[in-house]
Design an enzyme around this catalytic site. Structure first.
Site, PDB file in Angstrom:
ATOM      1  N   GLY A 726      42.542  48.365  -4.453  1.00 49.40           N
ATOM      2  CA  GLY A 726      42.347  48.575  -5.731  1.00 49.40           C
ATOM      3  C   GLY A 726      40.960  49.133  -6.002  1.00 49.40           C
ATOM      4  O   GLY A 726      40.010  48.327  -5.406  1.00 49.40           O
ATOM      5  N   GLY A 728      37.997  49.431  -9.491  1.00 46.35           N
ATOM      6  CA  GLY A 728      37.579  49.466 -10.930  1.00 46.35           C
ATOM      7  C   GLY A 728      36.377  50.014 -11.276  1.00 46.35           C
ATOM      8  O   GLY A 728      35.352  50.562 -10.601  1.00 46.35           O
ATOM      9  N   SER A 729      35.940  49.631 -12.598  1.00 47.94           N
ATOM     10  CA  SER A 729      34.649  49.942 -12.863  1.00 47.94           C
ATOM     11  C   SER A 729      33.532  49.580 -12.106  1.00 47.94           C
ATOM     12  O   SER A 729      32.505  50.149 -12.012  1.00 47.94           O
ATOM     13  CB  SER A 729      34.617  49.650 -14.403  1.00 47.94           C
ATOM     14  OG  SER A 729      35.641  50.117 -15.271  1.00 47.94           O
ATOM     15  N   PHE A 730      33.521  48.249 -11.823  1.00 44.86           N
ATOM     16  CA  PHE A 730      32.140  47.508 -11.504  1.00 44.86           C
ATOM     17  C   PHE A 730      32.480  47.238  -9.807  1.00 44.86           C
ATOM     18  O   PHE A 730      31.889  46.402  -9.258  1.00 44.86           O
ATOM     19  CB  PHE A 730      32.064  46.074 -12.093  1.00 44.86           C
ATOM     20  CG  PHE A 730      31.736  46.368 -13.384  1.00 44.86           C
ATOM     21  CD1 PHE A 730      30.691  47.391 -13.769  1.00 44.86           C
ATOM     22  CD2 PHE A 730      32.500  46.106 -14.509  1.00 44.86           C
ATOM     23  CE1 PHE A 730      30.204  47.676 -15.350  1.00 44.86           C
ATOM     24  CE2 PHE A 730      32.186  46.477 -15.811  1.00 44.86           C
ATOM     25  CZ  PHE A 730      31.121  47.095 -16.058  1.00 44.86           C
ATOM     26  N   GLY A 731      33.673  47.628  -9.035  1.00 43.41           N
ATOM     27  CA  GLY A 731      33.789  47.283  -7.928  1.00 43.41           C
ATOM     28  C   GLY A 731      35.095  47.662  -7.173  1.00 43.41           C
ATOM     29  O   GLY A 731      35.812  48.232  -7.844  1.00 43.41           O
ATOM     30  N   VAL A 733      38.743  45.949  -4.864  1.00 44.14           N
ATOM     31  CA  VAL A 733      39.415  44.850  -4.288  1.00 44.14           C
ATOM     32  C   VAL A 733      40.034  45.203  -3.093  1.00 44.14           C
ATOM     33  O   VAL A 733      40.845  45.885  -2.958  1.00 44.14           O
ATOM     34  CB  VAL A 733      40.529  44.449  -5.390  1.00 44.14           C
ATOM     35  CG1 VAL A 733      41.310  43.272  -5.244  1.00 44.14           C
ATOM     36  CG2 VAL A 733      40.013  44.480  -7.031  1.00 44.14           C
ATOM     37  N   LYS A 749      37.418  40.440  -4.982  1.00 43.27           N
ATOM     38  CA  LYS A 749      36.969  41.509  -5.783  1.00 43.27           C
ATOM     39  C   LYS A 749      35.297  41.433  -5.634  1.00 43.27           C
ATOM     40  O   LYS A 749      34.748  40.454  -5.841  1.00 43.27           O
ATOM     41  CB  LYS A 749      37.264  41.072  -7.140  1.00 43.27           C
ATOM     42  CG  LYS A 749      36.528  41.969  -8.184  1.00 43.27           C
ATOM     43  CD  LYS A 749      37.080  41.702  -9.631  1.00 43.27           C
ATOM     44  CE  LYS A 749      36.385  42.654 -10.716  1.00 43.27           C
ATOM     45  NZ  LYS A 749      36.740  42.243 -12.279  1.00 43.27           N
ATOM     46  N   ASP A 855      40.224  43.976 -22.188  1.00 47.68           N
ATOM     47  CA  ASP A 855      40.710  45.007 -21.264  1.00 47.68           C
ATOM     48  C   ASP A 855      42.048  44.984 -20.927  1.00 47.68           C
ATOM     49  O   ASP A 855      42.324  45.200 -19.693  1.00 47.68           O
ATOM     50  CB  ASP A 855      39.629  45.196 -20.034  1.00 47.68           C
ATOM     51  CG  ASP A 855      39.731  46.597 -19.566  1.00 47.68           C
ATOM     52  OD1 ASP A 855      40.202  47.561 -20.112  1.00 47.68           O
ATOM     53  OD2 ASP A 855      39.395  46.799 -18.334  1.00 47.68           O
TER      54      ASP A 855
END
Length: 1022
Positions: A726, A728-731, A733, A749, A855
């Protein structure tokens, strides 16, 4: 001469004075005209100021500032939604702000727009009361405020708008009585008050609305009787007052409404009978519905005169007698008369079936739960094959065979013949009904073998054949019915093995019942494919062999009933994963071994029956075993111990073994403590050496044991793309394995430190997670704040790996992937919703300082092996207290927007502070998405429509149309199962709507949401 000069001089002066006055007057008039032209004079200025005051109380969608044109640089007649008429000196005559995602309240200054003719504000989110100042709009012709969140009473001052033609206040939260003053509208043609919380009686004064064409007051809490004065409404075409609490009888004057097209008084408490002359008087009637009342008497023969009739619904009353002639009703689409006392129980009761063959548009024929006798007429095969979709004749006294021609009804969706006395075989041509979704032949006297053509019914969701005398084997072809949610073949004479293709149907999610037959062989290993099944019953057969360990894969099971067979061997240890079990019955088998201790740890287990087996050893004393009334173990002669109420002998002493075991445990504990102390000392010394390299702010995660960059690099195979699960916005996984033995699967993460805000996101997540522990939060194992091999900052968090991925993957599986996740059942979705709500309740109300997640969305809800929901990703979380840098966490932050579009609370977009109300909004949207299957960002949500309004508009009446297709149930309205499912879905969606209302303080509390969800779940499974 002097006098002449004086006279001339005086005359010249007078002329000059008059000329000057004329110029001044002209200049003044020009100035006034210019002022009026610009809209800053007289009445125009009043309208401009009123519009600005209206705007001041309206909140816009920041992503769509539709009222940006409302400014001083543009004439107000050019503003969006404003219409002026020149013949009224540019006065505002129409204000249309429909479907613009507006909120706030309606300003009292609306009453200053005195030339207004049309006020249209529907399909928005306006709250608070309707201002009484609307009564000042004497020229108003149309008032549309429907589909908002307006509250309070209907102001009586509206009656002063005596020119009104259309008044629509539907789909709001209005309370109080319907003002009697509304009866003064002599020009009113349309009045809709539907879906509010209005109380009291229907005012008699409404009978004065001589021009009225539509009266719609459905879905309120109105009481009392229907006023006879309404019979004066000669122009009314649509009269709808269903879903209230009206009582008494229908006044005969109502049937004088000669223009009526639709008469719907269903879902009330109306008494009396249907007048014999009804359908002679209402000759134009197209739809007649009085279902769910307390009507008595017979169906009037005059129904044959209603040649325009399309829908006829009189179900759930106390009607008696025969059904009159219907041959003239050629336009019928729905004929529904269930739950009455119609018929005589003798032959000929269904003679009206032949009349309905003339109704070529007939789609639904529903006569269940009456007293009809005789046989099912062969004329059934003459019904419209392309239209008839629902034929429900269950719970009557019908006999004879099922007509073979039933296979001609190729558009059939629901066929119910249950609870009758039908005999003979199931016609082979039943397989022609390829679109059939519900087939109910249960509790009859049918016999013979089950036709293999049943396998052609690939759209089946419900198949109920229990309570007959079918013989032979279970057709393997049933394994082709990949849409089956429920299969019940119990109480027949079926024999042979259970086909693996049938018991392995992964779509089965409600229950599978094969009990009380003569089935033999073992329980196939394929039973493990029933991961979504709620109940499994194979009791009272002749099954043998050991219980397959694959039973442990049925993680959704709540009821497992295997008694009365010949199963042997121990209870498989794999069944320890069945933590949702509420009732377990293994009695009357040949099972042996000790009773597994894990059964005592099943917190939801309410009843367990292990009687008449060959179990031995100690009976557990915890969990369900702590109640003698909930535990049955009779017939196991070698059991001991347990609670005193079970009256079992004491187990033999094992004192010496116990003493030895205690010594071993003491030694092990000592060495473990010493080892931990040495490890902590080593780590502390290492951290001192690396302190100069570490980020100064890494002390935020000091409470979490850290690992090195190299350890995580190795665990994820160099952060390889194959382990990426996966982003996301900041990194990103990654899936990884910690430990040399590969014993622990983890999710790592890794933060992208080049992304602005990533460091703050890491700190926010550490701060949120360092002191919280809850079964519905993703457990954090460790953290890493270090540098990589190139000297760059490296920050990562290590979590327990969630084997079933995210809720997003289950709700919206990617098409074209073979191993896409299975559909979640209704119970599973309820459980996950409760899990998420419990996590929020813990964060908001049970932490040392409240935490706001900020979120909440399906991709941030992860599911473990037991499909238990865990809230994840605290990168945007706020602790509602002072952070170390003295910035209040409930104020705005540079980390980014507070959430994701569609899930973020609307007040966040207007700059409001973070609060627990925002999480409740996100939970409400998440709940609606879980049960409708629609994302809040779906392309259908445009022009002011959003997921909240989409559900709210369809609430209660069209629930089955909006829920996820795998949950929608359309079936026999007399079956309590379908009613319970619809009630459940309606209640769940109601919670989602209440949590996602526009105003934060009006949202349902998370505690109340948990309580109601648990009640819904208990009702459904109970």
């Amino acid at each position: 001469m002097v006098d002449l000069k004086l006279t001339l001089s005086y005359s010249l002066s007078s002329a000059l004075a008059l000329a000057f006055a004329f110029v001044c007057c002209c200049s003044s008039m020009a100035s006034t005209m210019d002022s009026n032209r610009l809209g800053f004079g007289g009445g125009n200025e009043t309208d401009r100021l009123a519009l600005l005051a209206i705007k001041a109380q309206i909140h816009q969608d920041p992503n769509r500032p539709v009222m940006s044109s409302w400014n001083e640089s543009t004439h107000f007649c050019m503003w969006h939604g404003v219409t002026c008429r020149r013949r009224h000196l540019q006065r505002v005559t129409e204000l249309d702000l429909t479907s613009l995602k507006l909120s706030g309240s309606i300003s009292p200054h609306i009453g200053n727009l005195s030339f207004l003719r049309d006020l249209l504000l529907y399909n928005n989110s306006f709250t608070n009361k309707i201002p009484p100042e609307i009564g000042h709009l004497r020229r108003l012709r149309k008032l549309g405020l429907q589909n908002n969140s307006l509250c309070g009473p209907i102001p009586a001052s509206i009656s002063k708008c005596f020119n009104l033609i259309r008044l629509d206040l539907s789909y709001n939260m209005l309370v109080g009585n319907i003002p009697s003053e509304l009866g003064s509208f002599s020009k009113l043609e349309y009045l809709s008050l539907r879906v509010n919380n209005l109380t009291g009686e229907i005012p008699r004064s409404l009978g004065n609305l001589s021009s009225l064409g539509t009266l719609d007051a459905r879905s309120n809490n109105l009481v009392g009787s229907i006023p006879s004065s309404l019979g004066q409404l000669k122009k009314v075409k649509y009269f709808k007052v269903y879903s209230n609490r009206l009582s008494g009888t229908v006044p005969p004057s109502i049937y004088n409404m000669s223009s009526l097209l639709i008469l719907s008084i269903a879902h009330n408490q109306i008494q009396g009978s249907i007048p014999p002359s009804l359908f002679r008087t209402l000759s134009n009637l197209q739809f007649f519905s009085v279902l769910e009342n307390q009507l008595t008497g017979k169906l009037p023969p005059s129904i044959s005169n209603a040649t325009n009739l399309v829908g006829f619904q009189v179900g759930d009353n106390k009607l008696t007698g025969q059904v009159p002639k219907l041959q003239k009703l050629r336009n019928l689409v729905i004929f529904s008369i269930p739950l009455n006392h119609l018929g005589s129980g003798r032959d000929g009761d269904l003679s009206f079936f032949s009349d309905l063959t003339n109704a070529t548009q007939l789609m639904a024929l529903i006569i269940g739960a009456n007293n009809f006798g005789g046989t099912l007429p062969a004329s059934i095969s003459n019904f419209s094959a392309t239209n008839l979709a629902h034929l429900l004749v269950d719970e009557n006294k019908l006999h004879g065979s099922i007509p073979a021609g039933i296979g001609n009804l190729v558009n059939m969706k629901a066929l119910g013949l249950s609870d009758n006395m039908f005999t003979g075989n199931i016609p082979i041509d039943i397989g022609k009904l390829s679109g059939l979704g519900i087939l109910g032949f249960q509790i009859n006297r049918l016999s013979g073998s089950l036709p293999s053509s049943l396998g052609n019914l690939t759209s089946l969701s419900y198949l109920e054949l229990q309570g007959n005398t079918f013989n032979g084997t279970i057709p393997i072809s049933l394994g082709e019915c990949h849409s089956l949610l429920l299969l019940d073949l119990s109480r027949n004479n079926l024999s042979g093995d259970i086909p693996p293709q049938v018991i392995g149907l992964p779509s089965l999610s409600i229950y599978l019942d094969l009990s009380e037959n003569r089935l033999s062989g073992s329980l196939p290993l394929e039973v493990g494919k029933l991961k979504n099944l709620g109940a499994l019953n194979v009791s009272n057969n002749m099954l043998s062999g050991k219980l397959p360990s694959s039973l442990g894969s049925c993680v959704s099971l709540e009821f497992l009933v295997l008694q009365g067979n010949f199963f042997d061997g121990p209870i498989p240890s794999a069944m320890a994963s069945l933590r949702g079990i509420q009732e377990l019955d293994l009695s009357r088998n040949n099972l042996s071994g000790e009773i597994p201790e894990f059964l005592a740890g099943f917190g939801l287990l309410k009843q367990i029956n292990l009687s008449f087996n060959d179990f031995w050893g100690a009976v557990p004393i915890k969990g369900v075993f702590n109640s003698a009334s909930a535990t049955s173990i009779v017939g196991n002669t070698r059991l001991c111990g347990g609670i005193s109420d079970l009256q079992l002998p004491k187990c033999k002493s094992k004192e010496s073994s116990s003493r030895c075991m205690k010594l071993i445990i003491s030694l092990v504990c000592t060495f473990v403590v010493l080892g931990i102390a040495m490890l902590l000392t080593f780590l502390f010394l290492c951290s001192l050496k690396k302190k100069s390299k570490a980020s100064p702010s890494s002390t935020m995660a000091v409470s979490i044991l850290q690992v090195s960059y190299s350890t995580l690099l190795k665990a994820t195979d160099g952060f390889s793309a194959t382990n990426l699960i996966g982003a996301g916005s900041f990194g990103s996984v990654y899936k990884g394995v910690l430990g040399n033995d590969g014993a622990q699967l983890v999710a790592v993460k890794v933060f992208n430190m080049l992304r602005q805000g990533a460091s703050k996101s890491f700190l926010a997540e550490c701060e949120a997670l360092k002191n919280i522990r809850h079964r519905n939060l993703v457990p954090i194992i460790t953290a890493c704040s270090s540098v990589d091999f190139r000297g760059n900052d490296f920050k990562a968090l290590v979590y327990e790996f969630m084997e079933n991925g995210s809720l997003e993957e289950w709700l919206h599986p990617i098409t074209g992937i073979e191993d896409a996740p299975m559909t979640l059942s209704l119970i599973q979705r309820l459980d996950i919703a409760i899990d998420v709500a419990c996590a929020l309740d813990y964060l908001h109300n049970h932490c040392e300082t409240p935490i706001v997640h900020c979120d909440l969305k399906p991709s941030n809800v992860l599911l473990d092996n037991d499909l238990i929901g865990h809230v994840a990703d605290f990168g945007l979380a706020r602790v509602l207290s002072r952070l170390p840098n003295n910035i209040s966490a409930n104020q705005s932050s540079s980390i980014g927007i507070r959430g994701t579009v569609g899930y973020a609370a609307p007040e966040y977009g207007m700059g409001s502070e973070v609060s627990t109300y925002g999480d409740v909004y996100g939970f409400g949207i998440l709940l609606l998405e879980m049960f409708t299957g629609k994302r809040p960002t779906d392309h259908m949500f445009v022009d002011g429509l959003n997921l909240h309004k989409f559900v709210k508009m369809a609430f209660w009446e069209r629930v089955s149309e909006i829920v996820d297709s795998s949950l929608a149930q359309v079936g026999n309205p007399s079956q309590s199962t379908n009613d319970a499912l619809k009630e459940c879905l309606s209640s769940v969606l109601g919670i989602g709507v209440a949590c996602s209302v526009e105003s934060p303080i009006d949202r349902k509390s998370i505690g109340d949401a948990i309580s109601e969800l648990k009640t819904i779940r208990a009702t459904l499974v109970g």
